[in-house]
Design a protein around this motif. Sequence first.
Motif, mmCIF file in Angstrom:
data_model
loop_
_atom_site.group_PDB
_atom_site.id
_atom_site.type_symbol
_atom_site.label_atom_id
_atom_site.label_comp_id
_atom_site.label_asym_id
_atom_site.label_seq_id
_atom_site.Cartn_x
_atom_site.Cartn_y
_atom_site.Cartn_z
ATOM 1 N N ALA A 182 0.830 -1.206 0.000
ATOM 2 C CA ALA A 182 0.000 0.000 0.000
ATOM 3 C C ALA A 182 0.863 1.254 0.000
ATOM 4 O O ALA A 182 0.539 2.247 -0.665
ATOM 5 C CB ALA A 182 -0.938 -0.019 1.206
ATOM 6 N N ALA A 183 1.979 1.213 0.741
ATOM 7 C CA ALA A 183 2.876 2.369 0.798
ATOM 8 C C ALA A 183 3.531 2.624 -0.554
ATOM 9 O O ALA A 183 3.626 3.767 -1.017
ATOM 10 C CB ALA A 183 3.940 2.156 1.877
ATOM 11 N N GLU A 205 2.355 1.743 -3.487
ATOM 12 C CA GLU A 205 1.329 2.194 -4.421
ATOM 13 C C GLU A 205 0.879 3.617 -4.133
ATOM 14 O O GLU A 205 0.414 4.323 -5.038
ATOM 15 C CB GLU A 205 0.144 1.228 -4.392
ATOM 16 N N ALA A 206 1.043 4.057 -2.883
ATOM 17 C CA ALA A 206 0.694 5.437 -2.530
ATOM 18 C C ALA A 206 1.822 6.421 -2.856
ATOM 19 O O ALA A 206 1.680 7.623 -2.635
ATOM 20 C CB ALA A 206 0.350 5.518 -1.048
ATOM 21 N N SER A 258 -1.860 -0.643 7.393
ATOM 22 C CA SER A 258 -2.913 -0.004 6.599
ATOM 23 C C SER A 258 -3.582 -0.975 5.634
ATOM 24 O O SER A 258 -4.526 -0.597 4.930
ATOM 25 C CB SER A 258 -2.324 1.168 5.800
#
Length: 367
Positions: free
Chosen positions: A136-137, A139-140, A295
Amino acid sequence: MGDAHRIGVVGLGVISRAYLDTLVGHPAVRITAVADLDASRSAAVAAQLPGVQALSVEELLSSPDVDTVLNLTVPAAHAEIALGAIAHGKHVYGEKPLAVELTEARTVLEAAAKAAVGVGCAPDTVLGTGVQTARAAVEAGAVGRPLFASAAMVTPGHERWHPHPDFYYTAGGGPLLDMGPYYLSSLVHLLGPVRAVIGASSRLRTERVIGSGPRAGERIPVEVDSHVSGVLEHEGGTLTTITTSFDGVATTAAPIEVHGDKGTLMVPDPNNFDGDVRLLELGEREKGWRTLLPSAGYVGAARGVGLLDFVAADGLRAPRASGELALHVLETMTALLRSSAEGRRIELSTSVERPVPVPLTPPPEWR
């Protein structure tokens, strides 16, 4: 696949206990049968689980009370058991690797497609909060554009703790085929599939000494390379250097690091479900590494969550621990070994869609 999905377990070795701890009593599945080449072992397990039958392997594969076969046999038997289950119209979820040889793995997936049954495969540790939060990190944009990555797994060998470690040093074993699926599955989640590899490997010791259990002190032969290094070229252009070894005492290297033009992300051990994801942003060295809050991922996950995800997919989406991902990971590993043997860069013939990310899922929602 429906509710109260019926599971038959083949292979009741060390890892089976972890699966049973997760699956027994879960509302979505029901263990109906167990089997092992050692009939006394299956009888002992069944005696502890009300309503569970102890069957022979052949009886379990053909049982009308089994929807999915959980294949926890040694690697050399993975393909044989999977094909036997598929021949009887069963879905299959197995331990890694999908098979010892790539041709066998392809045969398993082709047979499953023809029989219209599903194939899933471990590892499912990558569905926990560790790897999923890291994904997620990335992709963010936490590291910016990923430019390269590193992965390292170094141990002195499983014979130090496993009472019957022979299969770790025969076909289908070794540090890459045994531990590599955790790292490579994580890297596919983080950076996408692999298009080509360059590998190097060695086998500098011809035997190992069992360190525990009734066979302590016994020497066993080493039939596979015990140290494998390589470079992975991901389809997006990112390069990963990887080392898997049964020849070192320990390492201070992070299990996985992703380096981008805006930061570096430290990913926890992919053999575990959770762990701290740490970020160091460009220009923030004085502030040091920052630990990211979980997350994404199944919170508090344990062995078997991949099977639960497989059952929950129910044909509506691809299971996250899919046979297709396992096939791509297996080809990546076997290509690294071929590259080492042949001294050349090898392009892969398989690819795979990155699995759907796991949203942050608290225990009550998956247990």
